[in-house]
Design a protein around this motif. Structure first.
Motif, PDB file in Angstrom:
ATOM      1  N   MET A  32     -31.948  -0.161   0.838  1.00 14.68           N
ATOM      2  CA  MET A  32     -30.490  -0.020   0.809  1.00 14.68           C
ATOM      3  C   MET A  32     -29.855  -1.035   1.753  1.00 14.68           C
ATOM      4  N   GLU A  33     -28.647  -1.431   1.409  1.00 16.30           N
ATOM      5  CA  GLU A  33     -27.860  -2.286   2.272  1.00 16.30           C
ATOM      6  C   GLU A  33     -27.307  -1.464   3.438  1.00 16.30           C
ATOM      7  N   THR A  34     -26.667  -2.139   4.375  1.00 14.13           N
ATOM      8  CA  THR A  34     -25.996  -1.458   5.465  1.00 14.13           C
ATOM      9  C   THR A  34     -24.551  -1.930   5.528  1.00 14.13           C
ATOM     10  N   LEU A  35     -23.675  -1.058   5.969  1.00 13.83           N
ATOM     11  CA  LEU A  35     -22.277  -1.439   6.131  1.00 13.83           C
ATOM     12  C   LEU A  35     -21.943  -1.782   7.573  1.00 13.83           C
ATOM     13  N   THR A  36     -22.912  -1.692   8.442  1.00 11.96           N
ATOM     14  CA  THR A  36     -22.673  -1.987   9.854  1.00 11.96           C
ATOM     15  C   THR A  36     -22.162  -3.412  10.032  1.00 11.96           C
ATOM     16  N   GLY A  37     -20.995  -3.528  10.627  1.00 10.71           N
ATOM     17  CA  GLY A  37     -20.416  -4.835  10.882  1.00 10.71           C
ATOM     18  C   GLY A  37     -19.721  -5.472   9.697  1.00 10.71           C
ATOM     19  N   LYS A  38     -19.747  -4.817   8.540  1.00 13.85           N
ATOM     20  CA  LYS A  38     -19.054  -5.369   7.371  1.00 13.85           C
ATOM     21  C   LYS A  38     -17.543  -5.160   7.540  1.00 13.85           C
ATOM     22  N   VAL A  39     -16.777  -6.163   7.163  1.00 14.75           N
ATOM     23  CA  VAL A  39     -15.320  -6.104   7.267  1.00 14.75           C
ATOM     24  C   VAL A  39     -14.753  -5.669   5.916  1.00 14.75           C
ATOM     25  N   VAL A  40     -14.032  -4.554   5.932  1.00 12.45           N
ATOM     26  CA  VAL A  40     -13.555  -3.926   4.699  1.00 12.45           C
ATOM     27  C   VAL A  40     -12.032  -3.807   4.737  1.00 12.45           C
ATOM     28  N   LEU A  41     -11.392  -4.230   3.657  1.00 12.17           N
ATOM     29  CA  LEU A  41      -9.939  -4.073   3.496  1.00 12.17           C
ATOM     30  C   LEU A  41      -9.684  -3.014   2.431  1.00 12.17           C
ATOM     31  N   VAL A  42      -8.951  -1.964   2.804  1.00 12.36           N
ATOM     32  CA  VAL A  42      -8.626  -0.871   1.882  1.00 12.36           C
ATOM     33  C   VAL A  42      -7.114  -0.809   1.723  1.00 12.36           C
ATOM     34  N   THR A  43      -6.607  -1.015   0.505  1.00  9.94           N
ATOM     35  CA  THR A  43      -5.173  -0.896   0.287  1.00  9.94           C
ATOM     36  C   THR A  43      -4.802   0.569   0.062  1.00  9.94           C
ATOM     37  N   GLY A  44      -3.583   0.904   0.441  1.00  9.49           N
ATOM     38  CA  GLY A  44      -3.175   2.307   0.360  1.00  9.49           C
ATOM     39  C   GLY A  44      -4.036   3.176   1.248  1.00  9.49           C
ATOM     40  N   GLY A  45      -4.409   2.630   2.407  1.00  9.75           N
ATOM     41  CA  GLY A  45      -5.379   3.287   3.269  1.00  9.75           C
ATOM     42  C   GLY A  45      -4.825   4.351   4.186  1.00  9.75           C
ATOM     43  N   GLY A  46      -3.530   4.656   4.080  1.00 12.84           N
ATOM     44  CA  GLY A  46      -2.915   5.564   5.031  1.00 12.84           C
ATOM     45  C   GLY A  46      -3.066   7.035   4.738  1.00 12.84           C
ATOM     46  N   ARG A  47      -3.292   7.388   3.470  1.00  6.29           N
ATOM     47  CA  ARG A  47      -3.405   8.805   3.145  1.00  6.29           C
ATOM     48  C   ARG A  47      -4.177   8.981   1.847  1.00  6.29           C
ATOM     49  N   GLY A  48      -4.413  10.232   1.487  1.00  5.71           N
ATOM     50  CA  GLY A  48      -5.076  10.545   0.233  1.00  5.71           C
ATOM     51  C   GLY A  48      -6.456   9.931   0.119  1.00  5.71           C
ATOM     52  N   LEU A  49      -6.761   9.422  -1.064  1.00  6.68           N
ATOM     53  CA  LEU A  49      -8.065   8.798  -1.271  1.00  6.68           C
ATOM     54  C   LEU A  49      -8.274   7.626  -0.335  1.00  6.68           C
ATOM     55  N   GLY A  50      -7.234   6.826  -0.114  1.00  6.13           N
ATOM     56  CA  GLY A  50      -7.372   5.672   0.778  1.00  6.13           C
ATOM     57  C   GLY A  50      -7.828   6.058   2.157  1.00  6.13           C
ATOM     58  N   ALA A  51      -7.241   7.115   2.710  1.00  2.00           N
ATOM     59  CA  ALA A  51      -7.644   7.588   4.038  1.00  2.00           C
ATOM     60  C   ALA A  51      -9.083   8.065   4.027  1.00  2.00           C
ATOM     61  N   ALA A  52      -9.486   8.743   2.951  1.00  2.00           N
ATOM     62  CA  ALA A  52     -10.869   9.219   2.851  1.00  2.00           C
ATOM     63  C   ALA A  52     -11.848   8.050   2.779  1.00  2.00           C
ATOM     64  N   ILE A  53     -11.455   6.978   2.070  1.00  2.00           N
ATOM     65  CA  ILE A  53     -12.308   5.788   1.988  1.00  2.00           C
ATOM     66  C   ILE A  53     -12.440   5.142   3.364  1.00  2.00           C
TER      67      ILE A  53
ATOM     68  N   ILE B  29     -14.243 -11.415   5.123  1.00  2.00           N
ATOM     69  CA  ILE B  29     -13.940 -10.149   4.452  1.00  2.00           C
ATOM     70  C   ILE B  29     -15.119  -9.866   3.524  1.00  2.00           C
ATOM     71  N   ASP B  30     -15.813  -8.795   3.776  1.00  2.00           N
ATOM     72  CA  ASP B  30     -16.986  -8.457   2.978  1.00  2.00           C
ATOM     73  C   ASP B  30     -16.657  -7.571   1.784  1.00  2.00           C
ATOM     74  N   VAL B  31     -15.654  -6.717   1.948  1.00  2.00           N
ATOM     75  CA  VAL B  31     -15.330  -5.750   0.894  1.00  2.00           C
ATOM     76  C   VAL B  31     -13.820  -5.628   0.759  1.00  2.00           C
ATOM     77  N   LEU B  32     -13.344  -5.641  -0.477  1.00  2.00           N
ATOM     78  CA  LEU B  32     -11.953  -5.327  -0.797  1.00  2.00           C
ATOM     79  C   LEU B  32     -11.952  -4.087  -1.667  1.00  2.00           C
ATOM     80  N   VAL B  33     -11.203  -3.070  -1.251  1.00  2.00           N
ATOM     81  CA  VAL B  33     -11.048  -1.868  -2.077  1.00  2.00           C
ATOM     82  C   VAL B  33      -9.596  -1.811  -2.541  1.00  2.00           C
TER      83      VAL B  33
END
Length: 241
Positions: A1-22, A84-88
């Motif tokens: 498996m890969e690891t997310l340690t140190g990966k830079v992730v951008l989550v839009t709508g990240g303030g609440r709901g599903l975005g906050a959970a992500i 940026i490693d991940v865009l959600v």
């Protein structure tokens, strides 16, 4: 498996709901998570709570309908973290009215948030990920991308379009080590549904954390494996056969 340690992730709508959970799920997995939201009064307390727990999460004020803000926001992340490693692409909106009642301005607004913005965001990060030789774009779609019901014409159009965008990005990204996944999410206990449909039975919906953890699972697949599409629905999902 890969690891997310140190990966830079951008989550839009990240303030609440599903975005906050992500944001929470990926931060707990060791990622450096940027919660982008137009409502900083939601994103800042969330990320502060996560930092208080020793996790790495930061708020970014971002109107995803503004192309210049997208460019500036992405540049800010790259300047601070070098990559940026991940865009959600999670942010979404809707208006529950018939086609006859749907104003053109409302149609444009929904398509701008749900489809145009993911295109612009993906277009901005794609060359960065190609240069890195790795990266992952996750597009949060919906069962609305698979079926249709009344009074959601713009939402359906945007989510069906997002599925098409996601799979085309998947084809273009694979030769460069860039993965793309579409998440077909069923109904969740989030403000997106509960605020608009107060009579909706929450027992037929799923915890958004379940969908967030599925996204984490997708991101943790080995480098040689990509999941182009995954469906996550509650056991009693009413919009699915």
């Amino acid at each position: 498996m890969e690891t997310l340690t140190g990966k830079v992730v951008l989550v839009t709508g990240g303030g609440r709901g599903l975005g906050a959970a992500i944001v929470e799920s990926l931060a707990e997995a060791g990622a450096i998570v940027v919660a982008a939201d137009i409502r900083m009064e939601l994103a800042e307390p969330l990320t502060q709570q996560l930092r208080d727990r020793g996790l790495e999460a930061y708020a970014l004020a971002l109107d995803i309908t503004d192309e210049q803000q997208i460019q500036d926001g992405i540049q800010k992340i790259v300047d601070q973290h070098g990559k940026i490693d991940v865009l959600v692409n999670n942010a979404g909106t809707d208006l529950t009215v018939s086609v006859e009642e749907m104003g053109i301005d409302d149609w444009d607004r929904i398509l701008n948030v749900n489809l145009r913005a993911p295109f612009i965001l993906s277009r901005q990060v794609f060359p960065l990920m190609k240069q890195q030789g790795s990266g992952h774009i996750v597009n949060v779609a919906s069962t609305a991308a698979k079926r249709a019901w009344a009074n959601a014409s713009a939402y359906h159009a945007s989510k069906w379009g997002l599925m098409g965008l996601s799979h085309s990005l998947h084809v273009e990204g694979r030769p460069h080590g860039v993965k793309v996944t579409a998440i077909v999410a069923g109904g969740m206990r989030t403000p997106f549904l509960l605020d608009r449909f107060p009579d909706l039975d929450p027992n037929v919906l799923q915890d958004p954390r379940n969908v967030a953890d599925t996204i984490r699972y997708v991101l943790l697949q080995p480098g040689e494996t990509v999941i182009p599409e995954v469906t996550v629905i509650p056991m009693r999902e009413s919009s699915w056969p």
